[in-house]
Every structure is written in C-alpha cells, then in structure tokens.
Write a protein that holds these residues in place. Sequence first.
Motif: not given
Length: 138
Positions: A29-38
């Motif tokens: 979820m953190r990884f997905l959130g980071k990529w969504v933010g980018r």
Amino acid sequence: MLDFNAPEFLVVAIVALIVIGPKDLPKAMRFLGKWVGRARGVARQFRSGFDSMVREAELAEMEKQWAAENERIMREHPVPSLPAPQPDHFAAEDAPPVTVEQPELFEVTPEIEPAAKLRRVRKPKAQTLANPGEDAAE
C-alpha cells in the motif's frame, strides 16, 4: 476517470489481501501510494504547463487585437507633428564650463576611547567548617 464504488473496492481489497498476503500488504500500500503520488505530481505539472501555454497564446492574441485597435485609432485620429526642438541659446559652444562649488571639509575628531573594561574581582573561597586546617597545611 476511474469510477470505483464500494462493492468494487471491496472485491479489489479482498483479492489484494489474498494475493499479497496480510504481512506484505502495508508495504504494498505504501509503494502504491508513493507511485500514485508521483503520477499525480506529473499530471499536475503537465496540466500547469498546458495552462501556461494556453495563457501565453491568449495573451499573444490579445496583444494582436490591441495593436490592431491602436492602429485603427491612430489612423482615425492622427497626432499633429510637434515642431523641431530649437537649439539652446544659453549653452553656447564657446562658453566656459560651469563649475560647481567644492563642499566644505570638516576635520573629523577621533572618538574618545571607551574606558577599559573593569574586571570582576572574585571573592576568595571561604574555608569550610568541616576541614578548617586543610588550607593551612598546604
């Protein structure tokens, strides 16, 4: 854009829990959130660049309209030409240059030096009552 309602989101969450596992789900979820933010940052940058290009194009169009309107007004109402400037009669070529008064110079007096800093005198240490003869032996 993407349209998720509650049942679809629930199905995606259950599939993610089964495939990834409960142990690694927070990392995912953190990884997905980071990529969504980018991705949102890139989209925001693209949108701001596009908006600035549109603004510049609109500004160029407005400047063309203003120039055309100004040209039309100048054709309709011409400005009478001004007479040529007359030579200055007061500044003759053979006249001596004008001198400027020199300012008066005053002698600067040196400042009085400040008084030397007073040193604080320390009080001698009082002898303790427990060992009154200790200092005398030394």
